[in-house]
Scaffold this active site. Structure first.
Site, short mmCIF file in Angstrom:
data_model
loop_
_atom_site.label_atom_id
_atom_site.label_comp_id
_atom_site.label_asym_id
_atom_site.label_seq_id
_atom_site.Cartn_x
_atom_site.Cartn_y
_atom_site.Cartn_z
N GLN A 157 0.81 -1.23 0.00
CA GLN A 157 0.00 0.00 0.00
C GLN A 157 0.84 1.28 0.00
OE1 GLN A 157 -3.78 0.30 2.45
NE2 GLN A 157 -2.53 1.74 3.59
N GLU A 199 -3.19 9.53 -0.64
CA GLU A 199 -2.37 10.27 0.33
C GLU A 199 -1.28 11.09 -0.33
OE1 GLU A 199 -0.96 7.30 3.03
OE2 GLU A 199 -2.93 7.02 3.94
N ASP A 235 4.26 0.35 4.42
CA ASP A 235 3.04 -0.15 5.05
C ASP A 235 2.46 -1.16 4.08
OD1 ASP A 235 0.63 -0.74 6.20
OD2 ASP A 235 -0.15 1.31 6.19
N GLU A 278 5.06 -1.67 8.49
CA GLU A 278 3.74 -1.64 9.14
C GLU A 278 2.85 -2.73 8.55
OE1 GLU A 278 2.12 2.36 9.18
OE2 GLU A 278 0.08 1.59 8.94
N ASP A 305 -0.88 -1.67 12.84
CA ASP A 305 -1.94 -0.68 12.60
C ASP A 305 -3.29 -1.40 12.70
OD1 ASP A 305 -3.78 1.13 11.56
OD2 ASP A 305 -2.93 1.18 9.55
N LYS A 330 -4.07 5.97 15.72
CA LYS A 330 -5.04 6.77 14.95
C LYS A 330 -6.20 7.08 15.89
CE LYS A 330 -4.09 4.66 10.41
NZ LYS A 330 -4.42 3.52 9.53
N ARG A 359 -5.34 9.51 8.45
CA ARG A 359 -6.05 8.50 7.67
C ARG A 359 -5.92 8.90 6.20
NH1 ARG A 359 -8.73 4.77 10.94
NH2 ARG A 359 -8.41 3.58 9.02
N SER A 360 -6.28 7.97 5.31
CA SER A 360 -6.17 8.32 3.89
C SER A 360 -7.18 9.41 3.51
CB SER A 360 -6.32 7.08 3.01
OG SER A 360 -7.49 6.37 3.36
N LYS A 381 3.04 10.05 11.15
CA LYS A 381 2.83 9.56 9.78
C LYS A 381 1.70 10.36 9.17
CE LYS A 381 1.62 5.32 7.29
NZ LYS A 381 0.65 4.22 7.31
P1 PGA Z 1 -6.51 4.12 5.83
O1 PGA Z 1 -5.10 3.43 5.81
O2 PGA Z 1 -6.92 4.16 4.39
O3 PGA Z 1 -7.38 3.12 6.59
O4 PGA Z 1 -6.44 5.42 6.49
C1 PGA Z 1 -3.92 4.03 6.13
C2 PGA Z 1 -3.04 2.99 6.71
O5 PGA Z 1 -3.24 1.78 6.48
O6 PGA Z 1 -2.11 3.32 7.44
ZN ZN Z 2 -1.52 1.12 7.85
#
Ligand code: PGA
Ligand code: ZN
Length: 413
Positions: A157, A199, A235, A278, A305, A330, A359-360, A381
């Protein structure tokens, strides 16, 4: 004293509706918004649709909080749990609770430190916690990626960088941005042209092996130019790759069993000198995490995470099983500032690093920059570029003016 609370629908960086909350005190004001994930963990606090969130706020939450002392964050957060009545905020919504909780903290800090346009939340929070004089976290950000944030691009990712050799927060922010630029140039030189993921990292349709080559070259070139070290991490977001029926991680060009996955990631740590990994295994594989953590030793930060979802119970299980050596934090995974602090305090008590995270789906809300500093996180992050990411990074630079821009954490390695 809380006099009024209002909620409104605003939009996040993906154009999705989210909730923003404003808290009015007799002598202060705070505003905060909930972010949203795309690769969410199964065990996270539950976000509810925004219209429902606003209705719950107006009909159930506000009356409980009016007249309460905004400086008593623990009590406010306990009331949020009480009104909700579930273990995962599925009634009033984790999005509602996190926005209220953060807005209350900001209102209290605003009341205490009304010094110009800024609201030094980090100063309020560490005073409230009685913590040591704080230090700055190193920014950790996504320069290239795919997965749930850019389908069709890489399987892993996020390819992440951090300017761990920088002496000031300003240099650290700039160093990461320089790598981001270098990645674009190297891709273009290779004839690969692409857009960006959710992101702000580049999202080329290349295999992970090529992405590693590109990003590690960019990190090396940038380090040479900057005169300090920038390190590479990933990650994997492995829950997204895991196929429960096949019992395998499904990549575009490979399938890996849990054991093969551990070997694969351990190999990547060696080959690319990764300092941070991660979610290398899916969210229920505490044992696989433990195997990798043992193999990685102290060479690499292994961070949970989706595994931990900022939840004290799951972090406790991880500590018992030696499943990692760091926890991603988070606030919206757990729903309040107090729960966020408790997760960090537990992690740090057992020698885990704590990495505050966006978060994204984000807004320009910059609260997490303050939480990262106040709660002693070793890294923040929050991406590298893009308005909603740079909002947090620029706030770190402002906080640096407050506490010293060269007071970088000493606990990263
Ligand atoms: P998210 O993912 O899209 O759930 O915010 C970010 C991440 O996995 O760190
Ligand atoms: Zn993550």
């Amino acid at each position: 004293i809380i006099e009024d609370i209002i909620g409104r629908k605003i939009f996040d960086s993906r154009g999705n509706p989210t909730i923003e909350v404003e808290v009015y005190l007799d002598d202060g004001f705070g505003r905060a918004a909930a972010p949203a994930g795309a690769s969410k963990g199964t065990y996270e606090a539950v976000a509810i649709p925004v219209d429902d969130a606003i209705a719950k706020l107006e009909n159930e939450v506000v009356e409980q909080l009016i007249g309460e002392d905004a400086e008593d964050q623990e009590h406010i957060d306990m009331l949020l749990h009480e009104v909700d009545g579930t273990s995962n905020f599925s009634n009033i919504g984790g999005n509602t609770s996190v926005a209220v909780s953060m807005a209350v903290a900001k209102a209290a800090s605003n009341a205490l430190f009304r010094v110009g346009p800024g609201e030094p939340l980090e100063r309020y929070l560490y005073r409230y916690l009685g913590g040591a004089y704080p230090r700055m976290p190193y920014p950790l950000g996504n320069v290239l990626g795919g997965g749930a944030h850019a389908p069709g691009a890489t399987d892993i990712q996020e390819f992440l960088v951090s300017s761990v050799g920088a002496e000031t927060i300003d240099e650290a922010v700039y160093g990461n941005a320089l790598v981001h630029k270098r990645v674009k140039k190297i891709l273009a030189d290779e004839g690969v042209f692409c857009g960006k993921g959710d992101e702000g990292g580049w999202a080329p349709q290349v295999r992970d092996s090529m992405a590693f080559e590109v990003v590690s070259r960019a990190v090396k070139e940038a380090s040479d130019e900057l005169g300090f070290e920038v390190r590479l991490g990933v990650d994997v977001a492995a829950s997204e790759l895991w196929d429960e029926e096949k019992k395998a991680y499904v990549y575009k060009d490979a399938m890996r069993t849990a054991e093969e996955q551990v070997e694969y990631i351990a190999g990547l740590i060696d080959e690319y000198d990764l300092f941070y990994v991660e979610d290398p295994l899916h969210e229920n594989d505490f044992d696989g995490f433990a195997d990798l953590t043992e193999k990685a030793g102290d060479r690499c930060i292994i961070c949970g995470d989706d595994l931990f979802v900022t939840n004290v119970k799951r972090i406790e299980e991880g500590i018992e099983k030696f499943a990692a050596n760091a926890a991603l934090i988070k606030p919206n995974q757990i729903g309040t500032v107090t729960d966020t602090y408790n997760a960090i305090a537990l992690a740090k008590r057992y020698g885990y690093k704590a990495i505050m995270s966006h978060r994204s789906g984000e807004t320009t809300d910059n609260t997490i920059a303050h939480l990262a500093v106040a709660f002693g996180c070793e890294m923040l992050k929050t991406g590298v570029v893009g308005g909603e990411r740079i909002a947090k990074l620029n706030e770190l630079i402002r906080i640096g003016e407050d506490i010293g821009n060269d007071r970088m954490t000493e606990d990263l390695f």
